[in-house]
Design a protein around this motif. Structure first.
Motif, PDB file in Angstrom:
ATOM      1  N   LEU A 182       0.669  -1.446  -0.142  1.00  0.00           N
ATOM      2  CA  LEU A 182       0.006   0.234  -0.216  1.00  0.00           C
ATOM      3  C   LEU A 182       1.014   1.644   0.131  1.00  0.00           C
ATOM      4  O   LEU A 182       0.594   2.664  -0.872  1.00  0.00           O
ATOM      5  CB  LEU A 182      -0.969   0.068   0.733  1.00  0.00           C
ATOM      6  N   LYS A 183       2.018   1.104   0.765  1.00  0.00           N
ATOM      7  CA  LYS A 183       2.738   2.583   0.979  1.00  0.00           C
ATOM      8  C   LYS A 183       3.326   2.569  -0.183  1.00  0.00           C
ATOM      9  O   LYS A 183       4.167   3.648  -0.387  1.00  0.00           O
ATOM     10  CB  LYS A 183       3.785   2.431   2.093  1.00  0.00           C
ATOM     11  N   ALA A 184       3.711   1.526  -0.928  1.00  0.00           N
ATOM     12  CA  ALA A 184       4.489   1.588  -2.332  1.00  0.00           C
ATOM     13  C   ALA A 184       3.341   2.328  -3.305  1.00  0.00           C
ATOM     14  O   ALA A 184       4.601   3.224  -3.915  1.00  0.00           O
ATOM     15  CB  ALA A 184       4.981   0.512  -2.999  1.00  0.00           C
ATOM     16  N   ALA A 185       2.482   2.441  -3.187  1.00  0.00           N
ATOM     17  CA  ALA A 185       0.815   3.086  -4.277  1.00  0.00           C
ATOM     18  C   ALA A 185       0.582   4.771  -3.492  1.00  0.00           C
ATOM     19  O   ALA A 185       0.215   4.851  -4.530  1.00  0.00           O
ATOM     20  CB  ALA A 185       0.426   2.369  -4.061  1.00  0.00           C
ATOM     21  N   GLY A 186       2.265   5.047  -2.363  1.00  0.00           N
ATOM     22  CA  GLY A 186       1.340   6.207  -1.694  1.00  0.00           C
ATOM     23  C   GLY A 186       0.142   6.917  -1.243  1.00  0.00           C
ATOM     24  O   GLY A 186      -0.358   7.088  -1.327  1.00  0.00           O
ATOM     25  N   ILE A 187      -0.105   5.298  -1.025  1.00  0.00           N
ATOM     26  CA  ILE A 187      -1.113   5.412   0.159  1.00  0.00           C
ATOM     27  C   ILE A 187      -0.941   5.359   1.739  1.00  0.00           C
ATOM     28  O   ILE A 187      -0.086   4.184   2.197  1.00  0.00           O
ATOM     29  CB  ILE A 187      -2.092   4.170   0.057  1.00  0.00           C
ATOM     30  N   ARG A 188      -1.798   6.400   2.243  1.00  0.00           N
ATOM     31  CA  ARG A 188      -1.434   6.387   4.260  1.00  0.00           C
ATOM     32  C   ARG A 188      -1.987   4.988   5.001  1.00  0.00           C
ATOM     33  O   ARG A 188      -2.933   4.772   4.449  1.00  0.00           O
ATOM     34  CB  ARG A 188      -1.883   7.497   4.140  1.00  0.00           C
ATOM     35  N   VAL A 189      -1.311   4.368   5.397  1.00  0.00           N
ATOM     36  CA  VAL A 189      -1.837   3.178   6.375  1.00  0.00           C
ATOM     37  C   VAL A 189      -2.001   3.131   7.317  1.00  0.00           C
ATOM     38  O   VAL A 189      -1.158   4.023   8.838  1.00  0.00           O
ATOM     39  CB  VAL A 189      -0.545   1.701   5.722  1.00  0.00           C
ATOM     40  N   SER A 190      -3.344   2.955   8.126  1.00  0.00           N
ATOM     41  CA  SER A 190      -3.355   2.933   9.726  1.00  0.00           C
ATOM     42  C   SER A 190      -4.273   1.805   9.852  1.00  0.00           C
ATOM     43  O   SER A 190      -5.002   0.498   9.511  1.00  0.00           O
ATOM     44  CB  SER A 190      -4.956   3.585   9.656  1.00  0.00           C
ATOM     45  N   ILE A 191      -3.712   1.131  10.966  1.00  0.00           N
ATOM     46  CA  ILE A 191      -4.138  -0.108  11.676  1.00  0.00           C
ATOM     47  C   ILE A 191      -5.050  -0.124  12.603  1.00  0.00           C
ATOM     48  O   ILE A 191      -5.053   0.533  13.279  1.00  0.00           O
ATOM     49  CB  ILE A 191      -2.973  -1.121  12.307  1.00  0.00           C
ATOM     50  N   PHE A 192      -6.229  -0.707  12.052  1.00  0.00           N
ATOM     51  CA  PHE A 192      -7.687  -0.765  13.547  1.00  0.00           C
ATOM     52  C   PHE A 192      -6.617  -1.371  14.755  1.00  0.00           C
ATOM     53  O   PHE A 192      -6.096  -2.915  14.395  1.00  0.00           O
ATOM     54  CB  PHE A 192      -8.831  -1.929  12.892  1.00  0.00           C
ATOM     55  N   LEU A 193      -6.810  -0.968  16.254  1.00  0.00           N
ATOM     56  CA  LEU A 193      -5.796  -1.668  16.963  1.00  0.00           C
ATOM     57  C   LEU A 193      -6.646  -1.519  18.631  1.00  0.00           C
ATOM     58  O   LEU A 193      -7.578  -0.324  18.676  1.00  0.00           O
ATOM     59  CB  LEU A 193      -4.683  -0.955  17.004  1.00  0.00           C
ATOM     60  N   ASN A 194      -7.134  -2.450  19.628  1.00  0.00           N
ATOM     61  CA  ASN A 194      -7.517  -2.514  20.293  1.00  0.00           C
ATOM     62  C   ASN A 194      -6.482  -1.619  21.214  1.00  0.00           C
ATOM     63  O   ASN A 194      -5.418  -1.312  20.996  1.00  0.00           O
ATOM     64  CB  ASN A 194      -7.159  -3.739  21.295  1.00  0.00           C
ATOM     65  N   ALA A 195      -6.865  -1.045  22.935  1.00  0.00           N
ATOM     66  CA  ALA A 195      -6.488   0.013  23.731  1.00  0.00           C
ATOM     67  C   ALA A 195      -5.272  -1.121  24.371  1.00  0.00           C
ATOM     68  O   ALA A 195      -5.873  -1.651  25.394  1.00  0.00           O
ATOM     69  CB  ALA A 195      -7.685   0.836  24.412  1.00  0.00           C
ATOM     70  N   ASP A 196      -4.136  -2.078  24.214  1.00  0.00           N
ATOM     71  CA  ASP A 196      -3.617  -2.243  24.238  1.00  0.00           C
ATOM     72  C   ASP A 196      -2.309  -1.720  24.043  1.00  0.00           C
ATOM     73  O   ASP A 196      -1.810  -2.313  22.849  1.00  0.00           O
ATOM     74  CB  ASP A 196      -3.404  -3.576  23.460  1.00  0.00           C
ATOM     75  N   VAL A 197      -1.053  -1.413  24.610  1.00  0.00           N
ATOM     76  CA  VAL A 197      -0.598  -0.698  24.740  1.00  0.00           C
ATOM     77  C   VAL A 197       1.523  -1.839  23.985  1.00  0.00           C
ATOM     78  O   VAL A 197       1.739  -1.854  23.138  1.00  0.00           O
ATOM     79  CB  VAL A 197       1.074  -0.304  25.783  1.00  0.00           C
ATOM     80  N   SER A 198       1.130  -3.346  24.251  1.00  0.00           N
ATOM     81  CA  SER A 198       2.212  -4.132  23.856  1.00  0.00           C
ATOM     82  C   SER A 198       2.000  -4.434  22.372  1.00  0.00           C
ATOM     83  O   SER A 198       2.628  -5.580  21.845  1.00  0.00           O
ATOM     84  CB  SER A 198       1.847  -5.274  24.135  1.00  0.00           C
TER      85      SER A 198
END
Length: 243
Positions: A121-137
């Protein structure tokens, strides 16, 4: 100010219930922007029960704010995203039959998989966000996988917020959100949030997590718009996000 991205899936659900083109999803997206939305979010699923792949293609030339496509990175999803090249792609670990998103990624277990997907995705110039639980680890592994942002899954927060009005001891969970947000920004990850955020609980979240760049809101916003009108509702949500 934290940006408001309006998830228009529920409008498509309404359209699909009767067939035809009412409401017109393209006009909905344009109206949301005209009424003040800072972005448009869609979550196309394999069964196309709400947003259809063709909707995403048709929306691309019309969205003038930020276009965010979220979903599980199946081959079909990835082909679509790479063809559209939205401003942001949010990766969600939904199985195909999920009614709605209900958890974040285990970024440690799926590190190799996420690295490959994010790299593409980033090679195509797209910013990437990851869905994440509230988990510091899980934060550091999101960074090493290559993500630009994390989107905090706020379903548990919304549920606990409702309980905390009468049972304050149940609100300890919010510390996990604050700590996860701090850990993310400390290593250079920007912060989004989404799922079950509403006019009732949004302001508290924003005030206590000032690092918040963007929220994606659909279901509650659409429900409010039934009573309050779409333009008014979008402005009410934006007011909750002011600093």
């Amino acid at each position: 100010m934290t940006k408001l991205s309006v998830n228009i899936n529920k409008f498509a659900t309404l359209r699909n219930a009767r067939g035809g083109n009412m409401p017109d999803i393209l006009k909905v997206a344009q109206d949301c922007e005209r009424f003040g939305a800072d972005g448009i979010t869609v979550h196309p699923r394999p069964d196309e029960r709400h947003i259809r792949y063709q909707d995403v293609i048709d929306l691309k030339p019309l969205v003038t704010t930020e276009f965010n496509i979220e979903g599980y990175p199946s081959k079909g999803f990835m082909d679509l995203v790479l063809a559209i090249k939205p401003d942001q792609c949010t990766l969600v670990p939904d199985p195909p039959d999920a009614i709605t998103s209900n958890t974040g990624w285990d970024t440690i277990q799926y590190q190799s998989f996420l690295k490959d997907v994010i790299g593409t995705l980033k090679a195509a110039g797209i910013r990437v966000s990851i869905f994440l639980n509230a988990d510091v680890s899980k934060v550091e592994a999101a960074k090493t996988a290559g993500a630009d942002r994390i989107e905090l899954y706020t379903g548990p927060y919304a549920e606990e917020y409702a309980k905390a009005r009468t049972q304050p001891q149940n609100f300890q969970l919010f510390n996990d959100y604050k700590n996860t947000a701090k850990a993310a920004t400390a290593i250079g990850l920007d912060l989004n949030a989404g799922h079950d955020l509403s006019l009732e609980n949004l302001r508290f979240f924003k005030l206590h997590i000032p690092q918040l760049k963007e929220v994606s809101i659909g279901h509650a916003l659409v429900c409010d718009a039934i009573y309050l009108g779409l333009e008014n509702t979008i402005q009410l949500y934006k007011r909750e996000l002011t600093d």
